[in-house]
Scaffold this motif. Sequence first.
Motif, short mmCIF file in Angstrom:
data_model
loop_
_atom_site.label_atom_id
_atom_site.label_comp_id
_atom_site.label_asym_id
_atom_site.label_seq_id
_atom_site.Cartn_x
_atom_site.Cartn_y
_atom_site.Cartn_z
N THR A 4 0.83 -1.20 0.00
CA THR A 4 0.00 0.00 0.00
C THR A 4 0.86 1.25 0.00
O THR A 4 2.01 1.25 0.43
CB THR A 4 -0.92 0.05 1.23
N ASN A 5 0.27 2.32 -0.50
CA ASN A 5 0.85 3.66 -0.46
C ASN A 5 2.17 3.81 -1.20
O ASN A 5 3.09 4.44 -0.71
CB ASN A 5 0.97 4.15 0.98
N TYR A 6 2.27 3.23 -2.39
CA TYR A 6 3.40 3.48 -3.27
C TYR A 6 3.06 4.72 -4.08
O TYR A 6 2.00 4.80 -4.68
CB TYR A 6 3.64 2.29 -4.20
N PHE A 7 3.97 5.67 -4.08
CA PHE A 7 3.76 6.91 -4.81
C PHE A 7 4.00 6.67 -6.29
O PHE A 7 5.07 6.18 -6.67
CB PHE A 7 4.69 8.01 -4.29
N VAL A 8 3.02 6.96 -7.13
CA VAL A 8 3.14 6.76 -8.57
C VAL A 8 2.73 8.02 -9.32
O VAL A 8 2.01 8.87 -8.79
CB VAL A 8 2.29 5.56 -9.06
N ALA A 16 -1.24 7.77 -4.53
CA ALA A 16 -0.78 6.56 -3.86
C ALA A 16 -1.49 5.37 -4.48
O ALA A 16 -2.68 5.41 -4.75
CB ALA A 16 -1.08 6.64 -2.37
N SER A 17 -0.73 4.33 -4.71
CA SER A 17 -1.26 3.11 -5.29
C SER A 17 -0.62 1.93 -4.58
O SER A 17 0.01 2.09 -3.55
CB SER A 17 -0.97 3.09 -6.80
N GLY A 18 -0.75 0.75 -5.14
CA GLY A 18 -0.12 -0.40 -4.52
C GLY A 18 -0.53 -1.68 -5.18
O GLY A 18 -1.03 -1.69 -6.31
N GLY A 19 -0.36 -2.78 -4.46
CA GLY A 19 -0.70 -4.09 -4.97
C GLY A 19 0.52 -4.94 -5.21
O GLY A 19 1.66 -4.53 -4.98
#
Length: 97
Positions: A4-8, A16-19
């Motif tokens: 979670t909470n990857y900056f893209v 913020a995205s993720g997976g």
Amino acid sequence: MSATNYFVRVDSAEFASGGTSAVATLMASLVALINQAKKKNVGFLNPFLYSMAGVTKDVTQGTNGFPPSVQGYSAGAGWDACTGLGTPDGAAILNRL
């Protein structure tokens, strides 16, 4: 690893995205650093990770659901379908290889 909470940035939009797509590249980077530190290819790590206690941190809370449409699985003690073995401890993995 946390998914979670990857900056893209996509087409000038930042969020913020993720997976698993985000975490897969992070795990690949960890293995590349371990290979570099060991000065060799450590190979397929799954048997090692499953046999060595203490090289991952168990994740016991959370879900991989996507409400309201996908119920998903809940995290719990030990291996689970939501978090697998948990978060790898890179230093512990390196020290035990």
